[in-house]
Design a protein around this motif. Structure first.
Motif, PDB file in Angstrom:
ATOM      1  N   GLU A  19       0.865  -1.188  -0.223  1.00 15.89           N
ATOM      2  CA  GLU A  19       0.061  -0.010   0.040  1.00 15.89           C
ATOM      3  C   GLU A  19       1.093   1.295   0.070  1.00 15.89           C
ATOM      4  O   GLU A  19       0.586   2.297  -0.753  1.00 15.89           O
ATOM      5  N   ILE A  20       1.896   1.342   0.775  1.00 13.86           N
ATOM      6  CA  ILE A  20       2.571   2.346   0.823  1.00 13.86           C
ATOM      7  C   ILE A  20       3.664   2.678  -0.571  1.00 13.86           C
ATOM      8  O   ILE A  20       3.591   3.777  -1.005  1.00 13.86           O
ATOM      9  N   GLY A  21       3.875   1.679  -1.224  1.00 11.70           N
ATOM     10  CA  GLY A  21       4.900   1.734  -2.397  1.00 11.70           C
ATOM     11  C   GLY A  21       3.720   2.231  -3.475  1.00 11.70           C
ATOM     12  O   GLY A  21       3.806   3.230  -4.263  1.00 11.70           O
ATOM     13  N   MET A  22       2.473   1.661  -3.392  1.00 14.38           N
ATOM     14  CA  MET A  22       1.392   2.209  -4.222  1.00 14.38           C
ATOM     15  C   MET A  22       1.247   3.738  -4.268  1.00 14.38           C
ATOM     16  O   MET A  22       0.843   4.468  -5.096  1.00 14.38           O
ATOM     17  N   THR A  23       1.038   4.049  -2.828  1.00 14.61           N
ATOM     18  CA  THR A  23       0.682   5.519  -2.522  1.00 14.61           C
ATOM     19  C   THR A  23       1.866   6.236  -3.097  1.00 14.61           C
ATOM     20  O   THR A  23       1.516   7.407  -3.516  1.00 14.61           O
ATOM     21  N   LEU A  24       3.030   6.055  -2.789  1.00 12.79           N
ATOM     22  CA  LEU A  24       4.277   6.551  -3.445  1.00 12.79           C
ATOM     23  C   LEU A  24       4.381   6.811  -4.765  1.00 12.79           C
ATOM     24  O   LEU A  24       4.616   8.009  -5.280  1.00 12.79           O
ATOM     25  N   ARG A  25       4.125   5.727  -5.644  1.00  9.93           N
ATOM     26  CA  ARG A  25       4.067   6.031  -6.872  1.00  9.93           C
ATOM     27  C   ARG A  25       2.771   7.192  -7.263  1.00  9.93           C
ATOM     28  O   ARG A  25       2.917   7.569  -8.408  1.00  9.93           O
ATOM     29  N   GLY A  26       1.715   6.753  -6.524  1.00 11.84           N
ATOM     30  CA  GLY A  26       0.625   7.604  -7.126  1.00 11.84           C
ATOM     31  C   GLY A  26       1.009   9.217  -6.765  1.00 11.84           C
ATOM     32  O   GLY A  26       0.511   9.983  -7.672  1.00 11.84           O
ATOM     33  N   ILE A  27       1.624   9.371  -5.711  1.00  7.77           N
ATOM     34  CA  ILE A  27       2.093  10.736  -5.496  1.00  7.77           C
ATOM     35  C   ILE A  27       2.961  11.258  -6.586  1.00  7.77           C
ATOM     36  O   ILE A  27       3.099  12.373  -6.899  1.00  7.77           O
ATOM     37  N   LYS A  28       3.785  10.441  -6.839  1.00  4.26           N
ATOM     38  CA  LYS A  28       4.858  10.734  -8.071  1.00  4.26           C
ATOM     39  C   LYS A  28       4.078  11.227  -9.191  1.00  4.26           C
ATOM     40  O   LYS A  28       4.389  11.862 -10.156  1.00  4.26           O
ATOM     41  N   ASP A  29       3.179  10.114  -9.737  1.00  2.00           N
ATOM     42  CA  ASP A  29       2.391  10.469 -11.058  1.00  2.00           C
ATOM     43  C   ASP A  29       1.589  11.818 -10.728  1.00  2.00           C
ATOM     44  O   ASP A  29       1.573  12.524 -11.677  1.00  2.00           O
ATOM     45  N   THR A  30       1.187  12.205  -9.602  1.00  4.62           N
ATOM     46  CA  THR A  30       0.554  13.265  -9.538  1.00  4.62           C
ATOM     47  C   THR A  30       1.055  14.215  -9.585  1.00  4.62           C
ATOM     48  O   THR A  30       1.069  15.533 -10.164  1.00  4.62           O
ATOM     49  N   VAL A  31       2.494  14.448  -9.032  1.00  9.01           N
ATOM     50  CA  VAL A  31       3.381  15.507  -9.163  1.00  9.01           C
ATOM     51  C   VAL A  31       3.811  15.845 -10.472  1.00  9.01           C
ATOM     52  O   VAL A  31       3.977  16.706 -10.971  1.00  9.01           O
ATOM     53  N   ILE A  32       3.821  14.696 -11.129  1.00  9.06           N
ATOM     54  CA  ILE A  32       4.618  14.751 -12.464  1.00  9.06           C
ATOM     55  C   ILE A  32       3.293  15.209 -13.499  1.00  9.06           C
ATOM     56  O   ILE A  32       3.409  16.287 -14.154  1.00  9.06           O
ATOM     57  N   ASN A  33       2.152  15.142 -12.983  1.00  2.00           N
ATOM     58  CA  ASN A  33       0.931  15.478 -13.946  1.00  2.00           C
ATOM     59  C   ASN A  33       0.817  17.042 -13.695  1.00  2.00           C
ATOM     60  O   ASN A  33       0.495  17.990 -14.448  1.00  2.00           O
ATOM     61  N   ILE A  34       0.966  17.490 -12.448  1.00  2.00           N
ATOM     62  CA  ILE A  34       0.518  18.675 -11.844  1.00  2.00           C
ATOM     63  C   ILE A  34       1.872  19.441 -12.614  1.00  2.00           C
ATOM     64  O   ILE A  34       1.821  20.750 -13.083  1.00  2.00           O
ATOM     65  N   ARG A  35       3.090  18.961 -12.607  1.00  2.00           N
ATOM     66  CA  ARG A  35       3.988  19.492 -13.050  1.00  2.00           C
ATOM     67  C   ARG A  35       4.077  19.885 -14.567  1.00  2.00           C
ATOM     68  O   ARG A  35       4.326  21.011 -14.983  1.00  2.00           O
ATOM     69  N   SER A  36       3.654  19.013 -15.216  1.00  2.00           N
ATOM     70  CA  SER A  36       3.093  18.943 -16.616  1.00  2.00           C
ATOM     71  C   SER A  36       2.047  19.804 -16.840  1.00  2.00           C
ATOM     72  O   SER A  36       2.152  20.821 -17.800  1.00  2.00           O
ATOM     73  N   ALA A  37       0.990  19.893 -16.217  1.00  2.00           N
ATOM     74  CA  ALA A  37      -0.169  21.093 -16.172  1.00  2.00           C
ATOM     75  C   ALA A  37       0.376  22.495 -15.932  1.00  2.00           C
ATOM     76  O   ALA A  37       0.055  23.266 -16.922  1.00  2.00           O
ATOM     77  N   VAL A  38       1.173  22.714 -15.113  1.00  2.00           N
ATOM     78  CA  VAL A  38       1.779  23.943 -15.020  1.00  2.00           C
ATOM     79  C   VAL A  38       2.745  24.360 -16.023  1.00  2.00           C
ATOM     80  O   VAL A  38       2.504  25.610 -16.424  1.00  2.00           O
ATOM     81  N   ILE A  39       3.688  23.663 -16.402  1.00  2.00           N
ATOM     82  CA  ILE A  39       4.506  23.661 -17.754  1.00  2.00           C
ATOM     83  C   ILE A  39       3.545  24.161 -18.942  1.00  2.00           C
ATOM     84  O   ILE A  39       3.547  25.145 -19.752  1.00  2.00           O
ATOM     85  N   ASP A  40       2.284  23.342 -19.117  1.00  4.70           N
ATOM     86  CA  ASP A  40       1.417  23.738 -20.195  1.00  4.70           C
ATOM     87  C   ASP A  40       0.737  25.121 -19.997  1.00  4.70           C
ATOM     88  O   ASP A  40       0.338  25.959 -20.932  1.00  4.70           O
ATOM     89  N   ILE A  41       0.468  25.457 -18.841  1.00  4.38           N
ATOM     90  CA  ILE A  41      -0.350  26.554 -18.306  1.00  4.38           C
ATOM     91  C   ILE A  41       0.557  27.855 -18.735  1.00  4.38           C
ATOM     92  O   ILE A  41       0.314  28.608 -19.243  1.00  4.38           O
ATOM     93  N   ARG A  42       1.999  27.430 -18.261  1.00  2.80           N
ATOM     94  CA  ARG A  42       2.894  28.603 -18.444  1.00  2.80           C
ATOM     95  C   ARG A  42       3.102  28.623 -20.176  1.00  2.80           C
ATOM     96  O   ARG A  42       3.243  30.031 -20.484  1.00  2.80           O
ATOM     97  N   LYS A  43       3.212  27.766 -20.876  1.00  2.00           N
ATOM     98  CA  LYS A  43       3.298  27.906 -22.203  1.00  2.00           C
ATOM     99  C   LYS A  43       2.208  28.385 -22.843  1.00  2.00           C
ATOM    100  O   LYS A  43       2.145  29.556 -23.564  1.00  2.00           O
ATOM    101  N   ALA A  44       0.867  28.185 -22.370  1.00  5.44           N
ATOM    102  CA  ALA A  44      -0.149  28.804 -23.078  1.00  5.44           C
ATOM    103  C   ALA A  44      -0.345  30.202 -22.276  1.00  5.44           C
ATOM    104  O   ALA A  44      -0.661  31.226 -23.243  1.00  5.44           O
ATOM    105  N   SER A  45       0.284  30.631 -21.355  1.00  3.41           N
ATOM    106  CA  SER A  45       0.315  31.918 -20.843  1.00  3.41           C
ATOM    107  C   SER A  45       1.233  32.738 -21.579  1.00  3.41           C
ATOM    108  O   SER A  45       1.004  33.982 -21.955  1.00  3.41           O
ATOM    109  N   ASP A  46       2.506  32.199 -21.813  1.00  3.49           N
ATOM    110  CA  ASP A  46       3.538  32.757 -22.742  1.00  3.49           C
ATOM    111  C   ASP A  46       2.884  33.233 -24.098  1.00  3.49           C
ATOM    112  O   ASP A  46       3.237  34.218 -24.701  1.00  3.49           O
ATOM    113  N   SER A  47       2.289  32.285 -24.456  1.00  6.63           N
ATOM    114  CA  SER A  47       1.641  32.401 -26.083  1.00  6.63           C
ATOM    115  C   SER A  47       0.656  33.449 -25.936  1.00  6.63           C
ATOM    116  O   SER A  47       0.747  34.343 -27.029  1.00  6.63           O
ATOM    117  N   VAL A  48      -0.131  33.418 -24.917  1.00  5.42           N
ATOM    118  CA  VAL A  48      -1.095  34.550 -24.840  1.00  5.42           C
ATOM    119  C   VAL A  48      -0.603  35.959 -24.746  1.00  5.42           C
ATOM    120  O   VAL A  48      -1.071  37.052 -25.418  1.00  5.42           O
TER     121      VAL A  48
END
Length: 289
Positions: A249-278
């Motif tokens: 359970e702990i390993g699965m939670t840790l991997r889920g957090i990693k995926d969440t952080v990666i997704n948030i990081r990607s979303a922030v990067i996309d938002i920044r790119k969109a913001s820069d484009s605008v």
């Protein structure tokens, strides 16, 4: 299998299974240890009962020798004192029975004392007056009191020796009984101490296993807490190493957090790119005007 592989194998096991396994191993070990120690204690108690019964039997047999000698002496004296025919016949039978009873008790005593020197001396002393006993009975039946008394006086020192030997043997057996029982009690106390020691060792092992189990679960939980604190502060730069995490359970939670952080990081990067484009488009539009 090296330590890394062992750690990976452990991490692949669910937490509930780990807890059940540790608890099962501990409880099984305690049951086996306490069961074995219980058998030892019961065995020592049986040994005490055996020693007590054996010693009591020896003391009883040694005491019976004294009473049997007294019965034989009384029967012989009665045989000499009685003059009538019927009384003589009864006294003769009583004397023969008393002699046979003494021989029987001595043989039993010799057996229960494992041919001790005193019991052998007693048997030899009684056997040495067997012929004189028969003579006294013979003279007593014929009312030949003078010869019967003469033979009786001859064996009196031997009878006194037999009484003294039986008394000494009785005292010796009583002392031996006390020594044997005390020795067996000491063995029992030693066994109880060993049982208590193994019980304490079992508790120590249980504490150690509990500590190891807590460490196995607390370390990953601390890492998760640390990562979530950084994320809550907006720090998405933290790299999460999930390669060595297991499938629990702990390993699965840790991997889920990693995926969440990666997704948030990607979303922030996309938002920044969109913001820069605008922002860039807005500047271009302003310049065109």
């Amino acid at each position: 299998m090296n330590s890394k592989d062992q750690q990976t194998l452990v991490n692949n096991v669910k937490i509930s299974t780990k807890i059940y396994a540790v608890s099962g191993i501990f409880l099984t070990g305690m049951v086996l240890i306490l069961g074995y120690m219980g058998v030892l204690v019961l065995q020592k108690i049986d040994d005490i009962e055996h020693v007590a019964n054996t010693s009591a039997n020896r003391v009883e047999q040694a005491s019976l020798v004294q009473s049997s000698i007294n019965d034989l002496d009384l029967a012989l004296i009665t045989l000499i004192a009685i003059d009538d025919k019927a009384g003589t016949r009864q006294a003769t039978v009583a004397s023969i029975k008393a002699g046979a009873q003494l021989d029987k008790i001595l043989n039993q005593l010799k057996t229960v004392t494992n041919d001790s020197p005193l019991s052998i001396q007693l048997l030899e002393a009684v056997n040495s007056i067997r012929l004189q006993r028969m003579k006294i009975i013979k003279f007593g039946r014929k009312n030949n009191d003078q010869n019967a008394i003469s033979v009786l006086n001859q064996i009196k020192p031997t009878l006194a020796k037999i009484r003294q030997l039986s008394k000494t043997l009785t005292q010796q057996e009583i002392e031996s009984q006390v020594i044997n029982i005390n020795a067996t009690k000491n063995d029992l106390m030693h066994t109880i101490i060993v049982v208590a020691s193994f019980g304490g060792l079992g508790v120590l092992i249980g504490i150690t296993l509990s500590y190891v189990a807590v460490r196995m679960m607390s370390n990953p939980l601390r890492e998760i807490e640390y990562i979530m604190r950084l994320v809550s502060r907006g720090d998405l730069t933290q790299e999460i190493n999930s390669q060595n995490t297991g499938r629990d359970e702990i390993g699965m939670t840790l991997r889920g957090i990693k995926d969440t952080v990666i997704n948030i990081r990607s979303a922030v990067i996309d938002i920044r790119k969109a913001s820069d484009s605008v922002s860039s488009g807005s500047k271009t539009s302003t310049c065109g005007e």
